[in-house]
Motif scaffolding. Structure first.
Motif, PDB file in Angstrom:
ATOM      1  N   VAL A  29       0.738  -1.245   0.096  1.00 26.18           N
ATOM      2  CA  VAL A  29      -0.082  -0.055   0.118  1.00 26.18           C
ATOM      3  C   VAL A  29       0.824   1.238  -0.180  1.00 26.18           C
ATOM      4  O   VAL A  29       0.277   2.204   0.089  1.00 26.18           O
ATOM      5  N   ASN A  31       2.384   3.077  -2.385  1.00 28.55           N
ATOM      6  CA  ASN A  31       1.926   3.921  -3.478  1.00 28.55           C
ATOM      7  C   ASN A  31       0.794   4.408  -3.332  1.00 28.55           C
ATOM      8  O   ASN A  31       0.454   5.664  -3.215  1.00 28.55           O
ATOM      9  N   SER A  32      -0.368   3.575  -2.926  1.00 30.31           N
ATOM     10  CA  SER A  32      -1.730   4.047  -2.647  1.00 30.31           C
ATOM     11  C   SER A  32      -2.039   5.163  -1.369  1.00 30.31           C
ATOM     12  O   SER A  32      -2.785   6.130  -1.617  1.00 30.31           O
ATOM     13  N   ASN A  35      -0.272   8.369  -2.487  1.00 28.19           N
ATOM     14  CA  ASN A  35      -1.288   8.996  -3.366  1.00 28.19           C
ATOM     15  C   ASN A  35      -2.670   9.456  -2.231  1.00 28.19           C
ATOM     16  O   ASN A  35      -2.959  10.738  -2.662  1.00 28.19           O
ATOM     17  N   THR A 199      -5.218   2.955   3.734  1.00 25.43           N
ATOM     18  CA  THR A 199      -5.258   4.423   3.490  1.00 25.43           C
ATOM     19  C   THR A 199      -5.864   5.051   4.479  1.00 25.43           C
ATOM     20  O   THR A 199      -5.880   6.091   4.976  1.00 25.43           O
ATOM     21  N   GLN A 243     -10.820   2.843  -7.264  1.00 23.06           N
ATOM     22  CA  GLN A 243      -9.589   3.325  -6.763  1.00 23.06           C
ATOM     23  C   GLN A 243      -9.201   4.653  -7.371  1.00 23.06           C
ATOM     24  O   GLN A 243      -8.453   5.662  -6.533  1.00 23.06           O
TER      25      GLN A 243
ATOM     26  N   GLY B 240      -5.964  11.027  -9.313  1.00 19.67           N
ATOM     27  CA  GLY B 240      -6.065   9.693  -9.419  1.00 19.67           C
ATOM     28  C   GLY B 240      -6.079   9.281 -11.184  1.00 19.67           C
ATOM     29  O   GLY B 240      -5.315   8.697 -11.556  1.00 19.67           O
TER      30      GLY B 240
ATOM     31  N   ASN C  31       0.761  -4.679  -5.056  1.00 22.07           N
ATOM     32  CA  ASN C  31      -0.674  -3.849  -5.071  1.00 22.07           C
ATOM     33  C   ASN C  31      -1.302  -4.623  -6.160  1.00 22.07           C
ATOM     34  O   ASN C  31      -2.508  -4.787  -5.997  1.00 22.07           O
ATOM     35  N   ASN C  35      -4.878  -6.411  -5.830  1.00 23.57           N
ATOM     36  CA  ASN C  35      -6.109  -5.917  -6.633  1.00 23.57           C
ATOM     37  C   ASN C  35      -6.847  -7.092  -7.450  1.00 23.57           C
ATOM     38  O   ASN C  35      -7.959  -7.074  -7.473  1.00 23.57           O
TER      39      ASN C  35
END
Lengths: 267, 267, 267
Positions: A29, A31-32, A35, A199, A243, B240, C31, C35
């Motif tokens: 996670v 990267n997410s 972001n 997140t 996402q 995003g 990731n 997903n």
């Protein structure tokens, strides 16, 4: 101030101040989470080397520790960072990903909590119950839990460690001191995106960085998560586009969105 | 050839030859860097084990070292890989992520530069200044820098290590030998996507793989980054979707796009 | 049952049962693999610490080992996990990413296969040939291989290790026992997204978790991958949007999609 005004005040402070949130988090996670923090308006940094975490904590406004892909030398850095955060008085958010699945995860969380109690523990019902069991709670019988089922466990952790406990689920529940807040925002597609729980922990760090009232910070983060998820789900054709649109929604979230959608209860 | 024809020639060589770019990079951006290299037409490989980096360098056309999530055993591999790249004569791009934030990061970059000087150092103004300070430059007073503010620091690094220095910002500036190139492409939404700076470094590796003129390679990469970002921003509703459309734009970039948008100055 | 009915039966079992797939995989794709598993309906977990992999295998329905960003302490965990999976009798999928590129990768795969033979080896033609060469096959002359070119190599591996071998390419070929299945689904844009091969391995784990016939499980995974890729490519403007829509397509895949598109041959 009403909850929606208080949430919005935090959002504005994050957008204006771009607080630095130091994450020691899992590989899945990184990267997410980065972001999501950027989309909200915060500044993320990821650093886990024992040689530098203390210096990084020294310039951060919050520390988020997430044990999702734990290994030995990372644990050492988590301890150094958590102790440094306590000394500086910046908030610590602990995400006990997978606590209960292995003893390694449960034991690491309990050891971290004993060494430098988290300001906010943010997990799902199963993880919160696993930590409470490790601290002596009686085991429940059901294996699939709602956040409501974990309130007792959260109260035990809150009492033992002085932490606010934020339990995510279809309804999110925040247990802190005498206060219990429940938030009914969110969308069923959200758990189909990996790491949205992580997140939530990262965003909790951003809210805690600007709001010293930990229970409120934790609840504000879950409300903004849930509302951004709802906005994204209206445009999404599945978890892939959810996402993407979730980040867009965090970035462009308005007071009107918040005001129209917030489902907040306090007791 | 005009700059736009030279850039396009590089793009065509990357698309035709799919040069292998060996990345030793941070966990946050591995996926997005690999996707950007693939979208541009290059072949990414990520490998960091000391047991294999030398063999991987031996089949690569460029080496990109990025210190974004540094730890001890990775540094060892960076040194082995950088020495192997120097021996083979392939270009090295160094991205000093977070230099200045901790001594660990600054010291690692300086040690790497002393051992095997990078062909191109690509960072933001704050990172470039931190490296120059570590080499004896006088500290400036402002804490938020534009690329222009770091030109002096870049010149010092260029002289000390013989490297081209590529500074990213609202205007990107490339300092190399007697030449200074500035590129005014890009979009304000780009810094809200994590790791686009790291992506710039990865793409710089791809351009350096096909163009031995390092200052031009560095500038071509920043121009293509910026123009792909502009194209993406026209379709995006937030960070995003910007990230998604950025990859689409890199993949479908045409000479017409490049020609119509390039904002390049040389002195 | 026809192949399409058998595939659909597996998809329904994954969606209903959400089997836990334990991944020890590379940093680039953690990731995106998680997903994809979630979008399909499975439950991913990533864990690589030697202290916990055995416990994690004990609650998992399949183990996926991917060597894409290998290092020393990860190998140790791969061995512990693979032995535990063999003892429990759950399927093991091995993705030999980059085998042949360095001896470190090739040797690690062969050592893993000797210690605890994979139920399914899933790689591209070049990787499958590299493993067969390490086991004594004669070297071919061409450097860019189609899956068809690797059938001999796959047969040697299948015989040596008792594994099903799943070779991805424009046409995917699954070699297992007396059966060879070829699947002509997919889209040329798919290789421009990083880690879709690794995603194929993760999904193969999910299908193997619900279907003890390993050759069929491997083929079903490749068919679903390819069809989801085709559906995504119809909406995509490039590799960025392809990745997003691929997850959406996995999530919303219907029997009608599958039935209309499946290109399956068996010999």
């Amino acid at each position: 101030m009403t909850p929606k005004k208080e949430i919005w005040s935090d959002v504005e402070r994050i957008r204006a101040g771009a607080p630095l949130v130091h994450n020691i988090t899992n590989y899945v996670v990184m990267n997410s989470s980065a972001n999501a923090l950027l989309a909200l308006g915060a500044s993320p940094v990821m650093a886990h080397a024992v040689q530098e975490v203390e210096e990084m904590v020294a310039i951060a406004s919050a520390l988020v520790i997430n044990i999702g892909t734990l290994s030995g030398h990372w644990i050492q850095a988590m301890f150094v960072a958590a102790r440094a955060a306590k000394r500086r008085g910046i908030p610590i958010v602990l995400d006990p990903v997978g606590a209960g699945a292995t003893r390694f995860r449960t034991d690491t969380c309990i050891a971290l909590l004993n060494e430098a109690p988290a300001t906010i523990i943010r997990g799902n019902a199963s993880e919160i119950r696993a930590l409470a069991l490790a601290e002596g709670a009686t085991k429940g019988v059901d294996s699939r839990h709602s956040a409501e089922d974990a309130i007792g466990a959260a109260q035990l952790l809150a009492k033992t460690f002085g932490s606010v406990v934020s339990i995510s689920g279809a309804i999110d529940i925040i247990v802190g001191g005498k206060r219990t807040i429940s938030i009914a925002n969110g969308h069923p597609l959200m758990p189909r995106v990996t790491g949205l729980g992580c997140t939530a922990s990262a965003l909790t760090g951003a809210f805690a960085a600007v709001n010293p009232a930990a229970a409120k910070a934790a609840a504000h983060a879950m409300a903004v998560m849930g509302i951004a998820g709802e906005l994204a789900a209206e445009r999404a054709a599945g978890p892939g586009s959810l996402q993407v649109y979730f980040l867009d929604a965090l970035y462009s979230l308005s007071y009107e969105d918040l005001s129209a959608r917030l489902r907040w209860e306090e007791s």
